[in-house]
Scaffold this active site. Structure first.
Site, PDB file in Angstrom:
ATOM      1  N   GLU A 171      -1.238  34.989   7.180  1.00  0.00           N
ATOM      2  CA  GLU A 171      -0.241  34.803   8.240  1.00  0.00           C
ATOM      3  C   GLU A 171       0.863  33.832   7.841  1.00  0.00           C
ATOM      4  O   GLU A 171       1.892  33.755   8.506  1.00  0.00           O
ATOM      5  CB  GLU A 171      -0.912  34.322   9.518  1.00  0.00           C
ATOM      6  CG  GLU A 171      -1.420  32.908   9.491  1.00  0.00           C
ATOM      7  CD  GLU A 171      -1.977  32.482  10.839  1.00  0.00           C
ATOM      8  OE1 GLU A 171      -1.508  31.448  11.339  1.00  0.00           O
ATOM      9  OE2 GLU A 171      -2.860  33.162  11.377  1.00  0.00           O
ATOM     10  N   GLU A 199      -4.466  53.742  20.208  1.00  0.00           N
ATOM     11  CA  GLU A 199      -4.848  54.517  21.388  1.00  0.00           C
ATOM     12  C   GLU A 199      -3.758  55.477  21.853  1.00  0.00           C
ATOM     13  O   GLU A 199      -4.019  56.369  22.659  1.00  0.00           O
ATOM     14  CB  GLU A 199      -5.216  53.575  22.538  1.00  0.00           C
ATOM     15  CG  GLU A 199      -6.534  52.845  22.352  1.00  0.00           C
ATOM     16  CD  GLU A 199      -7.742  53.748  22.459  1.00  0.00           C
ATOM     17  OE1 GLU A 199      -7.601  54.873  22.999  1.00  0.00           O
ATOM     18  OE2 GLU A 199      -8.817  53.365  21.985  1.00  0.00           O
TER      19      GLU A 199
END
Length: 301
Positions: free
Chosen positions: A115, A84
């Site tokens: 992960e 953004e």
């Protein structure tokens, strides 16, 4: 490494122990009551968030970048925040970047095993030539995700500033980073579902960090996003409204100046307030690193 059952985010929440047997309204009230605790947990970390903002701004002014890294929900929230920044603040896409364990596919589909690979986290940074000028924010609710810790270890090895965002105090991430931000959100409404309160707290913290950085980096005038990139109809309209709000001129007048500046809100605002022509206004803004207030002060306006 701590057993998972010792983590606060993995404990059972006694307030929601019968969440599966109540009415829908009562179920949602339970979730909402837990959510109310999140902002208060974040509030306790404002001093640490402030330290993070100030050091990031300093590093960006000296040619550094801001890099987020996380797995699962943490990684997705990081990608949302980083992605953004270019449309909202007109930043180069390289300035704020985010990585998620498992790569782009993991944004829409869980790749849980990724992960656990600490080397993968370090390699993400090596691939972008991460260096001492940059800042790394590692995000992990548990504070012990190997992918994130591997990246943090690498960042420290090259002398970069490291910031950890976690939800369990005294975790490895909490203890190892230069700045630790640890909103203690406690047990989730559904045991271990850290996409809930923990994830919400991470979103709030990243909102505060990126917004605070952009404000102090000169991307905001008053409370207007003056470096917005007019890349669609909505943002063209927002650009006009921003110029109108900042200067008090009409929409048609704002549109004329914006066209002259190729929809550069910041330059348009400075031209209007300073009454300077585009070339002089641009030079003075550049001399003041894009800070409208500083530029106005330096010409006595």
């Amino acid at each position: 490494m701590k057993e998972i059952k010792t983590l606060q985010t993995e404990n059972r929440n006694l307030s929601t122990i019968n969440i599966d047997s109540v009415s829908t309204v009562e179920m949602l009230q339970m979730i909402n009551n837990e959510d109310k605790k999140v902002a208060l947990a974040v509030e306790k970390e404002i001093e640490n968030i402030s330290k993070a903002v100030d050091i990031i701004v300093e590093k960006l002014h000296n040619g550094g970048r801001l890099i987020y890294i996380g797995a699962g929900t943490s990684g997705r929230i990081a990608i949302l925040d980083a992605s953004e920044c270019p449309p909202t603040y007109g930043t180069d896409p390289d300035l704020v970047q985010a990585f998620i364990a498992g790569g782009d596919k993991a944004i829409v589909r869980s790749i849980e095993g990724a992960e656990d690979d600490s080397e993968l986290g370090a390699n993400e940074l090596k691939d972008i030539n991460f260096n001492f000028k940059d800042v790394l924010i590692g995000i992990a609710a548990s504070g012990r995700t190997p992918y994130v810790l591997g990246a943090v270890d690498y960042a420290m090895s090259v002398g970069a500033v490291t910031i950890g965002i976690s939800n369990n105090p005294d975790s490895i991430l909490d203890k190892s980073c230069d700045i630790s931000i640890c909103p203690v959100t406690g047990p989730e409404a559904v045991t271990g579902s850290t996409r809930m309160k923990a994830g919400t707290s991470q979103k709030l913290v990243l909102n505060m960090i990126s917004t605070g950085v952009m404000i102090k980096y000169g991307k905001v005038y008053e409370n207007l996003m003056v470096d917005v990139k007019a890349s669609n109809d909505k943002l063209y309209e927002r650009s006009k409204n921003i110029v109108v709000e900042a200067t008090g001129i009409s929409v048609s007048e704002a549109e004329e100046v914006l066209k002259e500046t190729n929809y550069n809100c910041k330059l348009a605002i400075f031209m209007i307030i300073s009454k300077l022509n585009i070339d002089v206004a641009k030079r003075i803004l550049d001399e003041n690193k894009g800070y409208i207030r500083e530029a106005l002060k330096n010409i006595g306006v």
